[in-house]
Design a protein around this motif. Structure first.
Motif, mmCIF file in Angstrom:
data_model
loop_
_atom_site.group_PDB
_atom_site.id
_atom_site.type_symbol
_atom_site.label_atom_id
_atom_site.label_comp_id
_atom_site.label_asym_id
_atom_site.label_seq_id
_atom_site.Cartn_x
_atom_site.Cartn_y
_atom_site.Cartn_z
ATOM 1 N N ASP A 134 3.837 5.795 -5.539
ATOM 2 C CA ASP A 134 3.757 5.873 -7.000
ATOM 3 C C ASP A 134 2.704 6.873 -7.445
ATOM 4 O OD1 ASP A 134 5.734 3.987 -7.191
ATOM 5 O OD2 ASP A 134 4.375 2.322 -7.687
ATOM 6 N N VAL A 135 1.568 6.898 -6.774
ATOM 7 C CA VAL A 135 0.503 7.837 -7.139
ATOM 8 C C VAL A 135 0.952 9.269 -6.902
ATOM 9 C CG1 VAL A 135 -1.809 8.634 -6.504
ATOM 10 C CG2 VAL A 135 -1.375 6.200 -6.830
ATOM 11 N N TRP A 136 1.605 9.510 -5.770
ATOM 12 C CA TRP A 136 2.065 10.876 -5.485
ATOM 13 C C TRP A 136 3.132 11.306 -6.492
ATOM 14 C CZ3 TRP A 136 -0.363 14.434 -3.066
ATOM 15 C CH2 TRP A 136 -1.241 14.120 -2.043
ATOM 16 N N GLN A 137 4.001 10.395 -6.906
ATOM 17 C CA GLN A 137 5.021 10.740 -7.900
ATOM 18 C C GLN A 137 4.361 11.080 -9.228
ATOM 19 O OE1 GLN A 137 7.821 7.528 -8.038
ATOM 20 N NE2 GLN A 137 8.731 8.051 -6.059
ATOM 21 N N LEU A 138 3.323 10.344 -9.610
ATOM 22 C CA LEU A 138 2.615 10.648 -10.858
ATOM 23 C C LEU A 138 1.952 12.018 -10.779
ATOM 24 C CD1 LEU A 138 0.978 7.203 -11.686
ATOM 25 C CD2 LEU A 138 2.888 8.293 -12.861
ATOM 26 N N LYS A 139 1.373 12.348 -9.622
ATOM 27 C CA LYS A 139 0.745 13.654 -9.452
ATOM 28 C C LYS A 139 1.793 14.762 -9.511
ATOM 29 C CE LYS A 139 -3.419 12.547 -6.876
ATOM 30 N NZ LYS A 139 -4.168 12.749 -5.634
ATOM 31 N N ASP A 140 2.953 14.540 -8.898
ATOM 32 C CA ASP A 140 4.021 15.542 -8.919
ATOM 33 C C ASP A 140 4.520 15.763 -10.342
ATOM 34 O OD1 ASP A 140 3.803 15.843 -6.199
ATOM 35 O OD2 ASP A 140 5.534 14.566 -5.729
ATOM 36 N N LYS A 141 4.666 14.686 -11.112
ATOM 37 C CA LYS A 141 5.126 14.819 -12.491
ATOM 38 C C LYS A 141 4.086 15.517 -13.352
ATOM 39 C CE LYS A 141 8.206 10.839 -12.464
ATOM 40 N NZ LYS A 141 8.456 9.493 -12.980
ATOM 41 N N ALA A 142 2.827 15.281 -13.108
ATOM 42 C CA ALA A 142 1.760 15.894 -13.892
ATOM 43 C C ALA A 142 1.637 17.378 -13.577
ATOM 44 C CB ALA A 142 0.437 15.189 -13.626
ATOM 45 N N SER A 143 1.877 17.752 -12.339
ATOM 46 C CA SER A 143 1.737 19.154 -11.965
ATOM 47 C C SER A 143 3.025 19.946 -12.178
ATOM 48 C CB SER A 143 1.293 19.272 -10.506
ATOM 49 O OG SER A 143 2.294 18.747 -9.652
ATOM 50 N N ALA A 144 4.139 19.299 -12.415
ATOM 51 C CA ALA A 144 5.413 19.998 -12.598
ATOM 52 C C ALA A 144 5.410 20.922 -13.803
ATOM 53 C CB ALA A 144 6.552 18.987 -12.701
ATOM 54 N N PRO A 145 4.919 20.552 -14.997
ATOM 55 C CA PRO A 145 4.916 21.490 -16.124
ATOM 56 C C PRO A 145 4.031 22.718 -15.860
ATOM 57 C CG PRO A 145 4.614 19.254 -16.901
ATOM 58 C CD PRO A 145 4.547 19.224 -15.411
ATOM 59 N N ALA B 81 0.835 -1.202 0.000
ATOM 60 C CA ALA B 81 0.000 0.000 0.000
ATOM 61 C C ALA B 81 0.871 1.254 0.000
ATOM 62 C CB ALA B 81 -0.924 -0.001 1.210
ATOM 63 N N ASP B 82 1.937 1.257 0.783
ATOM 64 C CA ASP B 82 2.844 2.405 0.807
ATOM 65 C C ASP B 82 3.490 2.626 -0.560
ATOM 66 O OD1 ASP B 82 2.297 2.921 3.450
ATOM 67 O OD2 ASP B 82 4.059 1.843 4.210
ATOM 68 N N ARG B 83 3.869 1.531 -1.221
ATOM 69 C CA ARG B 83 4.463 1.651 -2.551
ATOM 70 C C ARG B 83 3.475 2.248 -3.551
ATOM 71 N NH1 ARG B 83 6.084 -3.836 -4.045
ATOM 72 N NH2 ARG B 83 6.160 -4.172 -1.843
ATOM 73 N N ILE B 84 2.236 1.791 -3.490
ATOM 74 C CA ILE B 84 1.217 2.308 -4.408
ATOM 75 C C ILE B 84 0.973 3.790 -4.150
ATOM 76 C CG2 ILE B 84 -1.235 2.163 -4.982
ATOM 77 C CD1 ILE B 84 -0.985 -0.889 -4.482
ATOM 78 N N ILE B 85 0.892 4.169 -2.883
ATOM 79 C CA ILE B 85 0.674 5.577 -2.545
ATOM 80 C C ILE B 85 1.843 6.426 -3.034
ATOM 81 C CG2 ILE B 85 0.524 7.190 -0.608
ATOM 82 C CD1 ILE B 85 -1.096 4.981 0.845
#
Length: 58
Positions: free
Chosen positions: A40-51, A34-38
């Motif tokens: 990964d989700v936060w990293q995807l959100k950070d990458k999406a909001s970075a641009p 569960a920690d790994r999935i969370i």
């Protein structure tokens, strides 16, 4: 009534009702997954909001 066939029939019906299957799932492994999935989700959100953040800074 013929009771000789009822006793084995009753046993055949009652015996499976008494059988349980226990499956033990290690809680620590589930928590790590569960920690790994969370993460990964936060990293995807950070990458999406970075641009968006870099465009706003310009």
């Amino acid at each position: 009534m013929n009771w000789k066939w009822m006793a084995p029939a009753l046993l055949l019906v009652a015996l499976p009702a008494c059988v349980t299957i226990n499956i033990y799932f290690p809680a620590a492994a589930a928590e790590k997954a569960a920690d790994r999935i969370i993460d990964d989700v936060w990293q995807l959100k950070d990458k999406a909001s970075a641009p968006e953040q870099t465009e706003e800074a310009k």
